[in-house]
Design a protein around this motif. Structure first.
Motif, PDB file in Angstrom:
ATOM      1  N   ASN A   1     145.696  96.032   4.759  1.00 41.13           N
ATOM      2  CA  ASN A   1     144.306  96.210   4.560  1.00 41.13           C
ATOM      3  C   ASN A   1     143.599  94.942   4.732  1.00 41.13           C
ATOM      4  O   ASN A   1     142.383  94.578   4.540  1.00 41.13           O
ATOM      5  N   ASN A   2     144.351  93.611   4.939  1.00 41.08           N
ATOM      6  CA  ASN A   2     143.889  92.208   4.853  1.00 41.08           C
ATOM      7  C   ASN A   2     143.018  92.156   6.068  1.00 41.08           C
ATOM      8  O   ASN A   2     143.459  92.587   7.404  1.00 41.08           O
ATOM      9  N   LYS A   3     142.198  91.242   6.164  1.00 35.95           N
ATOM     10  CA  LYS A   3     141.463  91.226   7.311  1.00 35.95           C
ATOM     11  C   LYS A   3     142.163  90.555   8.329  1.00 35.95           C
ATOM     12  O   LYS A   3     141.702  90.442   9.619  1.00 35.95           O
ATOM     13  N   LEU A   4     143.236  89.690   7.901  1.00 34.18           N
ATOM     14  CA  LEU A   4     144.109  88.961   9.103  1.00 34.18           C
ATOM     15  C   LEU A   4     144.969  89.967   9.683  1.00 34.18           C
ATOM     16  O   LEU A   4     145.357  89.573  10.979  1.00 34.18           O
ATOM     17  N   SER A   5     145.016  91.059   9.335  1.00 36.33           N
ATOM     18  CA  SER A   5     146.095  92.171   9.988  1.00 36.33           C
ATOM     19  C   SER A   5     145.181  92.986  10.901  1.00 36.33           C
ATOM     20  O   SER A   5     144.120  93.555  10.832  1.00 36.33           O
ATOM     21  N   LEU A   6     145.534  92.691  12.262  1.00 37.66           N
ATOM     22  CA  LEU A   6     144.838  93.171  13.561  1.00 37.66           C
ATOM     23  C   LEU A   6     145.164  94.659  14.134  1.00 37.66           C
ATOM     24  O   LEU A   6     144.854  95.365  14.705  1.00 37.66           O
TER      25      LEU A   6
ATOM     26  N   LEU B   1     155.078  98.515  15.205  1.00 37.96           N
ATOM     27  CA  LEU B   1     155.132  97.154  14.969  1.00 37.96           C
ATOM     28  C   LEU B   1     153.457  96.779  14.619  1.00 37.96           C
ATOM     29  O   LEU B   1     152.880  97.376  14.709  1.00 37.96           O
ATOM     30  N   SER B   2     153.294  95.724  13.688  1.00 38.32           N
ATOM     31  CA  SER B   2     151.908  95.241  13.094  1.00 38.32           C
ATOM     32  C   SER B   2     151.574  93.832  13.705  1.00 38.32           C
ATOM     33  O   SER B   2     152.626  93.118  14.035  1.00 38.32           O
ATOM     34  N   VAL B   3     150.505  93.431  13.824  1.00 36.95           N
ATOM     35  CA  VAL B   3     150.056  92.328  14.221  1.00 36.95           C
ATOM     36  C   VAL B   3     149.368  91.486  13.276  1.00 36.95           C
ATOM     37  O   VAL B   3     148.312  91.905  12.532  1.00 36.95           O
ATOM     38  N   TRP B   4     149.473  90.290  12.983  1.00 36.67           N
ATOM     39  CA  TRP B   4     148.885  89.357  12.105  1.00 36.67           C
ATOM     40  C   TRP B   4     148.237  88.267  12.635  1.00 36.67           C
ATOM     41  O   TRP B   4     148.965  87.489  13.570  1.00 36.67           O
ATOM     42  N   ASN B   5     147.120  87.913  12.360  1.00 31.36           N
ATOM     43  CA  ASN B   5     146.296  86.851  12.816  1.00 31.36           C
ATOM     44  C   ASN B   5     146.352  85.540  12.089  1.00 31.36           C
ATOM     45  O   ASN B   5     145.640  85.181  11.365  1.00 31.36           O
ATOM     46  N   CYS B   6     147.446  84.864  12.674  1.00 27.80           N
ATOM     47  CA  CYS B   6     147.733  83.343  11.821  1.00 27.80           C
ATOM     48  C   CYS B   6     146.447  82.417  12.496  1.00 27.80           C
ATOM     49  O   CYS B   6     146.764  81.284  11.613  1.00 27.80           O
ATOM     50  N   LYS B   7     146.237  82.689  13.549  1.00 27.08           N
ATOM     51  CA  LYS B   7     145.345  81.710  14.110  1.00 27.08           C
ATOM     52  C   LYS B   7     144.052  81.283  13.309  1.00 27.08           C
ATOM     53  O   LYS B   7     143.555  80.382  13.349  1.00 27.08           O
ATOM     54  N   ASP B   8     143.526  82.173  12.556  1.00 27.09           N
ATOM     55  CA  ASP B   8     142.640  81.954  11.661  1.00 27.09           C
ATOM     56  C   ASP B   8     142.853  81.271  10.179  1.00 27.09           C
ATOM     57  O   ASP B   8     142.029  81.006   9.300  1.00 27.09           O
TER      58      ASP B   8
ATOM     59  N   LEU C   1     148.633  81.261  16.754  1.00 26.05           N
ATOM     60  CA  LEU C   1     149.461  82.312  17.013  1.00 26.05           C
ATOM     61  C   LEU C   1     149.201  83.358  16.349  1.00 26.05           C
ATOM     62  O   LEU C   1     148.550  83.550  15.455  1.00 26.05           O
ATOM     63  N   HIS C   2     149.547  84.636  16.764  1.00 32.95           N
ATOM     64  CA  HIS C   2     149.711  85.844  16.243  1.00 32.95           C
ATOM     65  C   HIS C   2     151.075  86.149  15.966  1.00 32.95           C
ATOM     66  O   HIS C   2     152.131  86.162  16.541  1.00 32.95           O
ATOM     67  N   PHE C   3     151.446  86.872  14.789  1.00 35.23           N
ATOM     68  CA  PHE C   3     152.638  87.212  14.334  1.00 35.23           C
ATOM     69  C   PHE C   3     152.815  88.642  14.378  1.00 35.23           C
ATOM     70  O   PHE C   3     152.229  89.473  13.642  1.00 35.23           O
ATOM     71  N   MET C   4     154.183  89.190  14.981  1.00 36.23           N
ATOM     72  CA  MET C   4     154.434  90.441  14.848  1.00 36.23           C
ATOM     73  C   MET C   4     155.446  90.707  13.587  1.00 36.23           C
ATOM     74  O   MET C   4     156.404  90.130  13.414  1.00 36.23           O
TER      75      MET C   4
ATOM     76  N   HIS D   1     151.841  94.562  24.403  1.00 31.62           N
ATOM     77  CA  HIS D   1     150.368  94.996  23.889  1.00 31.62           C
ATOM     78  C   HIS D   1     150.224  93.797  22.927  1.00 31.62           C
ATOM     79  O   HIS D   1     148.940  93.483  23.097  1.00 31.62           O
ATOM     80  N   ALA D   2     151.020  93.623  22.062  1.00 31.46           N
ATOM     81  CA  ALA D   2     150.665  92.416  21.219  1.00 31.46           C
ATOM     82  C   ALA D   2     150.470  91.014  21.946  1.00 31.46           C
ATOM     83  O   ALA D   2     149.535  90.397  21.653  1.00 31.46           O
ATOM     84  N   HIS D   3     151.249  90.764  23.178  1.00 34.99           N
ATOM     85  CA  HIS D   3     150.757  89.646  24.078  1.00 34.99           C
ATOM     86  C   HIS D   3     149.337  89.677  24.312  1.00 34.99           C
ATOM     87  O   HIS D   3     148.697  88.578  24.513  1.00 34.99           O
ATOM     88  N   ASN D   4     149.038  90.633  25.040  1.00 27.84           N
ATOM     89  CA  ASN D   4     147.621  90.926  25.304  1.00 27.84           C
ATOM     90  C   ASN D   4     146.649  91.005  24.344  1.00 27.84           C
ATOM     91  O   ASN D   4     145.456  90.020  24.701  1.00 27.84           O
ATOM     92  N   LEU D   5     146.919  91.342  23.117  1.00 31.81           N
ATOM     93  CA  LEU D   5     145.798  91.164  22.029  1.00 31.81           C
ATOM     94  C   LEU D   5     145.917  89.636  21.878  1.00 31.81           C
ATOM     95  O   LEU D   5     144.911  88.954  21.522  1.00 31.81           O
TER      96      LEU D   5
END
Length: 404
Positions: A216-221, A257-264, A308-311, A331-335
């Motif tokens: 539920n974190n805002k960084l989880s895409l 899999l889930s994706v996390w936005n480390c970029k922010d 970077l995005h983290f899977m 799919h994660a690459h395209n995100l």
């Protein structure tokens, strides 16, 4: 005289940033990695349930910050047991065993003040905070060839080598990556994703008990499931019945899999590259951007700050699970491309069977990251697993994106 105290953002930010700039990650004589924490030194731990940052300060009249350390505490899976509280033994289910685990990260000491015991003092002070807050184990992650770090933790601080996962990194190209037409990718809402992870992966080592906070974190895409196209779950909108029903009647093969936005939270930058390497990297990007239909792999601009995005939470079952994971990684690459990232990364156990479906460049990856662990207090699992530090590694681990 060195004083260790809690980080104060109102007066310590400039000093901490100065030490960070001086402490580039990487062996001497090789390309080094610089981490820019976007003006917030505790951004990498503030999403954890409990966290602390300490600084080491030297001087009497003119005080100077010469080191820092970050730490956080959470509850994770450390083993599993059979729950026999059912009508018969055939009804027994496997349940996770939890422990309170602390994580040390971001230990930095200014190059001008090393070999004076400052790093050791920072670690001991952090461990004391861990104990006061009920942590039973503490662990750190470091490069296996970072001899100074390994010697400090295993030689002086009493840690032992525990796990050797692999960090897999893939560049984000200028073109989109094709996803197999035989696969359907479904995005789950956080509640459904939590159900899937708790039902199927809660006994995986290092699984966070507060997985709901992560999802539920805002960084989880988002969390994404791959299923065969043409199956009852991949036949179009409205076909997803919910995770509980899905796991009760799964398709032959599937993956998640889930994706996390480390970029922010932070940016990275590779330093020390020769002019020739920079020119070659730029050439590949120009060709890829000009002729995207050729699908040529290109080297992102990692010599300037990049995100970077983290899977995380990678798992699946069935004979085609590896192919499903490959589609999810596409799919994660395209995100990540849409998000303006330079790379996509993940971390998996060394023996993880699904890693064959995770595309990565060896030159950007780390074949053996080193996790070291230390027992801080008695286990509260009533002796069911004994000392976790002596347990053999499992096939999989759950890497918490909040600590990457």
């Amino acid at each position: 005289m060195t004083v260790v105290r809690e980080y104060d953002p109102t007066r310590d930010l400039a000093g901490v940033e100065d030490v960070e700039r001086r402490c580039e990650v990487g062996p001497s004589g090789k390309l080094s990695l610089f981490t820019d924490l976007l003006g917030d030194p505790i951004c990498r731990i503030r999403h954890s349930p409990s966290y602390l940052m300490l600084v080491a300060e030297m001087g009497t009249e003119k005080k100077e910050i010469v080191g820092m350390i970050r730490g956080c505490i959470k509850t994770v899976t450390c083993g599993k047991k059979l729950d026999l509280n059912h009508k018969s033994q055939n009804d027994a289910v496997v349940k996770p065993l939890y422990t309170k685990l602390a994580y040390v990260l971001g230990l930095r000491v200014s190059p001008f003040h090393r070999r004076q015991g400052i790093g050791f003092k920072l670690v001991k002070m952090m461990e004391e905070w861990f104990r006061q807050n009920g942590a039973e184990y503490s662990y750190i992650a470091t490069e296996n060839d970072n001899q100074a770090s390994v010697n400090l933790f295993t030689g002086k601080c009493g840690y032992s080598e525990f796990r050797t996962p692999s960090i897999l990194v893939n560049p984000v190209y200028a073109h989109r990556v094709n996803i197999s037409r035989r696969v359907t990718v479904i995005k789950l809402d956080p509640v459904d994703a939590e159900t899937l992870y708790r039902l199927r992966f809660s006994t995986t080592e290092f699984f966070p008990r507060d997985i709901d906070s992560v999802l539920n974190n805002k960084l989880s895409l988002g969390t994404f499931v791959a299923v065969p196209r043409g199956s009852c779950y991949g036949s179009g909108s409205g076909a997803w019945p919910g995770s509980a029903k899905f796991l009760e009647y799964p398709p032959e093969s599937w993956a998640v899999l889930s994706v996390w936005n480390c970029k922010d939270s932070f940016r990275l930058e590779v330093r020390g590259a020769s002019r020739l390497r920079r020119v070659l990297a730029k050439t590949t990007r120009v060709v890829d951007k000009t002729l995207p239909f050729l699908k040529l792999p290109s080297i992102p601009c990692v010599f300037e700050p990049f995100g970077l995005h983290f899977m995380y939470g990678i798992g699946g079952e069935g004979p085609r699970a590896v192919k499903m994971v490959r589609s999810l990684c596409a799919h994660a690459h395209n995100l990540a491309k849409e998000g303006g990232c330079g790379v996509v990364a993940t971390e998996v156990a060394g023996e993880e069977p699904l890693r064959r479906g995770i595309p990565h460049w060896k030159v950007l990856s780390c074949a053996e990251d080193l996790w070291c662990v230390k027992r801080l207090g008695e286990d509260y699992t009533d002796g069911v697993i004994g000392d976790w530090t002596k347990s053999p590694p499992g096939v999989s681990i759950f890497v918490d994106p909040r600590e990457f």
